[in-house]
Design a protein around this motif. Structure first.
Motif, PDB file in Angstrom:
ATOM      1  N   GLY A  99       0.688  -1.322   0.104  1.00 18.59           N
ATOM      2  CA  GLY A  99       0.052   0.085  -0.018  1.00 18.59           C
ATOM      3  C   GLY A  99       0.824   1.072  -0.046  1.00 18.59           C
ATOM      4  N   LEU A 100       2.052   1.364  -0.713  1.00 22.70           N
ATOM      5  CA  LEU A 100       2.684   2.528  -0.637  1.00 22.70           C
ATOM      6  C   LEU A 100       2.596   3.315  -1.928  1.00 22.70           C
ATOM      7  CD1 LEU A 100       6.237   0.852   0.369  1.00 22.70           C
ATOM      8  CD2 LEU A 100       4.561   2.074   1.688  1.00 22.70           C
ATOM      9  N   GLU A 101       2.475   4.354  -1.900  1.00 25.65           N
ATOM     10  CA  GLU A 101       2.325   5.387  -2.922  1.00 25.65           C
ATOM     11  C   GLU A 101       3.699   5.938  -3.603  1.00 25.65           C
ATOM     12  OE1 GLU A 101       0.364   7.157  -5.634  1.00 25.65           O
ATOM     13  OE2 GLU A 101      -0.790   6.260  -4.231  1.00 25.65           O
ATOM     14  N   TYR A 102       4.022   4.811  -4.501  1.00 24.86           N
ATOM     15  CA  TYR A 102       5.247   4.916  -4.993  1.00 24.86           C
ATOM     16  C   TYR A 102       5.318   5.929  -6.198  1.00 24.86           C
ATOM     17  CZ  TYR A 102       3.472   2.125  -8.952  1.00 24.86           C
ATOM     18  OH  TYR A 102       2.659   1.575  -9.908  1.00 24.86           O
ATOM     19  N   ARG A 103       4.157   6.345  -6.671  1.00 29.44           N
ATOM     20  CA  ARG A 103       4.236   7.308  -7.959  1.00 29.44           C
ATOM     21  C   ARG A 103       4.876   8.708  -7.554  1.00 29.44           C
ATOM     22  NH1 ARG A 103       1.674   4.991 -12.524  1.00 29.44           N
ATOM     23  NH2 ARG A 103       0.427   3.187 -11.937  1.00 29.44           N
ATOM     24  N   GLU A 104       4.347   9.213  -6.294  1.00 33.01           N
ATOM     25  CA  GLU A 104       4.631  10.398  -5.860  1.00 33.01           C
ATOM     26  C   GLU A 104       5.803  10.549  -4.712  1.00 33.01           C
ATOM     27  OE1 GLU A 104       3.547  13.107  -7.176  1.00 33.01           O
ATOM     28  OE2 GLU A 104       2.427  12.243  -8.541  1.00 33.01           O
ATOM     29  N   ASN A 105       5.855   9.361  -3.787  1.00 29.03           N
ATOM     30  CA  ASN A 105       6.685   9.227  -2.752  1.00 29.03           C
ATOM     31  C   ASN A 105       8.076   8.498  -2.894  1.00 29.03           C
ATOM     32  OD1 ASN A 105       4.469  10.678  -1.685  1.00 29.03           O
ATOM     33  ND2 ASN A 105       3.638   9.158  -0.213  1.00 29.03           N
ATOM     34  N   LEU A 106       8.150   7.846  -4.149  1.00 29.49           N
ATOM     35  CA  LEU A 106       9.370   6.982  -4.351  1.00 29.49           C
ATOM     36  C   LEU A 106      10.433   8.160  -5.027  1.00 29.49           C
ATOM     37  CD1 LEU A 106      11.006   4.333  -4.210  1.00 29.49           C
ATOM     38  CD2 LEU A 106      10.132   4.011  -6.661  1.00 29.49           C
ATOM     39  N   VAL A 107      11.406   8.419  -4.210  1.00 31.83           N
ATOM     40  CA  VAL A 107      12.332   9.490  -4.615  1.00 31.83           C
ATOM     41  C   VAL A 107      13.768   9.149  -4.796  1.00 31.83           C
ATOM     42  CG1 VAL A 107      11.096  11.169  -3.348  1.00 31.83           C
ATOM     43  CG2 VAL A 107      12.978   9.995  -2.285  1.00 31.83           C
ATOM     44  N   GLY A 108      14.073   7.598  -4.717  1.00 35.22           N
ATOM     45  CA  GLY A 108      15.185   7.165  -5.153  1.00 35.22           C
ATOM     46  C   GLY A 108      15.341   5.678  -5.388  1.00 35.22           C
ATOM     47  N   GLN A 109      16.195   5.200  -6.194  1.00 30.24           N
ATOM     48  CA  GLN A 109      16.384   3.745  -6.477  1.00 30.24           C
ATOM     49  C   GLN A 109      17.952   3.229  -6.504  1.00 30.24           C
ATOM     50  OE1 GLN A 109      14.513   2.406 -10.307  1.00 30.24           O
ATOM     51  NE2 GLN A 109      14.383   4.374 -10.928  1.00 30.24           N
ATOM     52  N   GLY A 110      18.177   2.238  -5.948  1.00 25.18           N
ATOM     53  CA  GLY A 110      19.675   1.727  -5.759  1.00 25.18           C
ATOM     54  C   GLY A 110      19.847   0.366  -6.318  1.00 25.18           C
ATOM     55  N   TYR A 111      20.461   0.037  -7.321  1.00 20.58           N
ATOM     56  CA  TYR A 111      21.138  -1.245  -7.854  1.00 20.58           C
ATOM     57  C   TYR A 111      22.541  -1.432  -8.027  1.00 20.58           C
ATOM     58  CZ  TYR A 111      15.807  -0.284  -8.681  1.00 20.58           C
ATOM     59  OH  TYR A 111      14.680   0.059  -8.857  1.00 20.58           O
ATOM     60  N   ILE A 171      11.142   1.952 -14.086  1.00 30.79           N
ATOM     61  CA  ILE A 171      10.558   2.379 -12.736  1.00 30.79           C
ATOM     62  C   ILE A 171      10.325   4.106 -12.605  1.00 30.79           C
ATOM     63  CG2 ILE A 171      10.951   2.644 -10.257  1.00 30.79           C
ATOM     64  CD1 ILE A 171      11.810  -0.242  -9.963  1.00 30.79           C
ATOM     65  N   LYS A 172      11.018   4.625 -13.292  1.00 33.42           N
ATOM     66  CA  LYS A 172      11.072   6.217 -13.391  1.00 33.42           C
ATOM     67  C   LYS A 172      10.214   6.768 -14.312  1.00 33.42           C
ATOM     68  CE  LYS A 172      14.109  10.122 -13.805  1.00 33.42           C
ATOM     69  NZ  LYS A 172      15.695  10.496 -14.008  1.00 33.42           N
ATOM     70  N   LYS A 173       9.641   5.839 -15.062  1.00 34.25           N
ATOM     71  CA  LYS A 173       8.452   6.218 -16.094  1.00 34.25           C
ATOM     72  C   LYS A 173       7.245   6.139 -15.190  1.00 34.25           C
ATOM     73  CE  LYS A 173      10.358   4.459 -20.440  1.00 34.25           C
ATOM     74  NZ  LYS A 173      10.008   3.581 -21.675  1.00 34.25           N
ATOM     75  N   GLU A 174       7.060   5.101 -13.994  1.00 34.75           N
ATOM     76  CA  GLU A 174       5.894   4.953 -13.418  1.00 34.75           C
ATOM     77  C   GLU A 174       5.942   6.292 -11.988  1.00 34.75           C
ATOM     78  OE1 GLU A 174       3.237   3.375 -13.737  1.00 34.75           O
ATOM     79  OE2 GLU A 174       4.178   2.222 -15.639  1.00 34.75           O
TER      80      GLU A 174
END
Length: 606
Positions: free
Chosen positions: A436-448, A465-468
């Motif tokens: 139930g996380l609102e990733y479209r607005e609240n996801l600010v970073g991704q690390g791989y 993922i950045k497109k979403e």
């Protein structure tokens, strides 16, 4: 003589019209004892005496009639006053109850739950006092309902009244189908819950009206209009039979039965729960809590739950059962439950263990999600690797700021059936959506890591993922970057490359079944504590190189002893390999071993 007789008669007549009450009988007797006159005067006197007697009797009759009417009027007046007082009293109670309900609604809107509970308790006490006064005034027992149940006005209003079942000589008939039909009083015996309203000419269900979960909803027998289809009332698949088979009616009948038992025994619901049942509930809670704490301990310490043999005759029943047996030595109830409790409720099977662990994991995840949602913004880190069964597993970690510190929380493993960018990106998005996380607005970073499938700028995971999530900027994992820098630097220095190549050959040689047994034996003889293993080197797991350097440096004498023993044995192939490795461990190797242990230790712990 005639004149004297006339005087006496005049006095007697005057005394007749105005006599004292106590002298009426004496005057009548006196007049009857007077002498009888002669001639016309005598006849006239007799006639007057008869008229006087008739007038006297008429006055007595009128007085009796007036007294009787007065008594009736007084009785009617008193009865009327009593009814008016009763009606005024009931009206006053209804007004008080209505005012109490209005105050309760206003109180619930503006006050908190705790204050509302105290207010309701006070209102219940006031209502109870009012009901007691009403009971004393009306001369009957029972409690009045706060709200009248649905239905007609001439059927039961409270639970204590019981079903209203009038036995009329003839019930009103209505045209239904081709005949006139009516309610029948013999239906009461077959269906004890039936009520009949003469005003509505309809049947109702006493149980559903007073004990149903949702009064007035879902069934015609508890509605305002009631049931009046007499044609289908006794059908097997309709009417009374269909209503009796419904789940809501069965629950209402059960509640009615329990209410009758409580009313008969003068007990409440809490009073029906015996002390034995309460003690049993507390014991079950204590037992399950102990089971959960033991499982939590083994999970936190990352030790195996089960053993090879868990029977009562086994010397080692596994970590879970052994810890539980230790607890039972200090807790008599746990000991009694394990030995004498029901065999189907020990909660020690592998299925129960996994279920409890799943529940504990859900509790941990709920707490993590609460922290993430409280911080609002977060980033995601993911990496995939193979497990012992050669299945690709993706691990997902959330990084967020909470309570004044940056936290990293592990969410779990997900099996990666496909390793293309689209499948991996879908797995990450599905995991975030699941919690139930609102990733479209609240996801600010991704690390791989730096693999092209993850970091590709055209169709990699980070691009998809950045497109979403437009704010999810990609950052190459610093640990992977450092690992790549160290690997490339080592490859450019020949001495360092030869050093790590020798470490890998030592691992391969010591891992053989014959040599490995000697390796463990020598460590046991020469050092205290558990024996150590030599790890295999990996370009993508640079931390394993530090472990290899540390173990060889700490167990260097044991390594040289094993190589010397094998070199002097008759097996020529193993002896040649052992002599070659033994002669390469020189001063130069020891110097490089010391340097790399220090450098790699700084990068690992820094």
């Amino acid at each position: 003589m005639l004149m004297s007789n006339l005087g006496r008669r005049q006095q007697s007549i005057l005394g007749f019209f105005h006599p004292p009450k106590k002298a009426k009988i004496s005057i009548r007797v006196l007049e009857q004892t007077e002498e009888t006159p002669e001639g016309e005067d005598c006849e006239h006197e007799v006639q007057e005496r008869e008229e006087e007697q008739q007038e006297q009797q008429g006055e007595e009759v009128r007085e009796q009639h007036q007294e009787q009417e007065g008594e009736e009027v007084r009785e009617q007046h008193l009865q009327h006053e009593g009814e008016e007082e009763s009606e005024q009293h009931l009206e006053g109670e209804e007004e008080q109850q209505q005012e109490g309900e209005e105050e309760r609604e206003q109180h619930q809107e503006h006050e908190g739950e705790e204050e509302c509970e105290h207010h309701l308790e006070g209102e219940e006490e006031q209502q109870q006092k009012g009901e007691e006064e009403c009971e004393r005034h009306q001369g009957h027992e029972g409690e009045e309902e706060r709200e009248l149940p649905p239905g007609a006005h001439d059927i039961s209003k409270t639970k204590l009244e019981g079903p209203t079942q009038p036995h009329l000589k003839a019930f009103p008939k209505t045209m239904q189908g081709c005949a006139l039909r009516s309610f029948r009083k013999d239906w009461y015996a077959e269906h004890t819950w039936l009520e009949y309203s003469q005003a509505q000419n309809a049947a109702y269900c006493f149980a559903c009206r007073h004990f149903g979960c949702s009064k007035g909803q879902g069934t015609v027998f508890s509605s305002k209009g009631g049931y009046s289809n007499w044609k289908k009332a006794t059908n097997k698949d309709g009417g009374f039979s269909l209503h009796s088979k419904s789940e809501a009616h069965a629950n209402a009948m059960m509640a009615w039965g329990e209410y009758q038992k409580m009313a008969k025994n003068k007990t409440s619901v809490l009073g029906m729960i015996s002390k034995t049942n309460k003690d049993q509930i507390e014991e079950n809670k204590h037992y399950l809590k102990t089971i959960g704490e033991v499982l939590l301990l083994t999970a936190t310490q990352n030790i195996a739950q089960r053993g090879h043999r868990e029977s009562e005759t086994s010397k080692n029943q596994g970590n879970f059962r052994e810890i539980l047996n230790l607890v039972s030595k200090h807790d008599p109830f746990i000991k009694k439950r394990l030995k004498e409790g029901p065999r189907n409720a020990t909660y020690t099977s592998k299925a129960i263990q996994n279920e409890i662990l799943d529940n504990l994991a859900e509790m941990v995840l709920d707490e993590i999600m609460g922290e993430v949602k409280a911080s609002k913004y977060f980033s995601v880190m993911a990496d995939e690797t193979k497990d012992i069964s050669k299945k690709e597993q993706m691990s997902i970690v959330l990084r967020y700021y909470y309570d004044g510190a940056v936290r990293e929380s592990f969410l779990g493993f997900s099996e990666a059936k496909h390793l293309d960018a689209g499948s991996l990106a879908s797995m990450i998005i599905a995991c975030l959506t699941k919690f139930g996380l609102e990733y479209r607005e609240n996801l600010v970073g991704q690390g791989y890591d730096g693999a092209s499938v993850m970091s590709g700028t055209c169709s990699g995971v980070q691009t998809r993922i950045k497109k979403e999530a437009k704010h999810a900027f990609y950052v190459h994992c610093n640990a992977h970057c450092l690992n790549l820098v160290l690997v490339d630097c080592v490859k450019k220095v020949p001495e360092a490359g030869e050093f790590f190549s020798l470490l890998q050959h030592l691992y391969v040689f010591m891992s053989g079944s014959y040599v490995h047994e000697k390796w463990l034996q020598r460590q046991t003889e020469m050092f205290q504590g558990p024996p150590r293993e030599l790890p295999s080197l990996s370009d993508t797991r640079w931390a394993c190189r530090y472990t290899a350097c540390r173990n060889i440096m700490d167990r260097l004498t044991a390594v040289l002893t094993v190589l010397d023993d094998v070199a002097n044995e008759s097996d020529s192939e193993r002896a040649v390999k052992a002599r070659g490795l033994f002669h390469q461990i020189d001063l130069n190797f020891i110097g490089l071993l010391t340097v790399f242990r220090t450098v790699l230790g700084e990068t690992k712990h820094g």
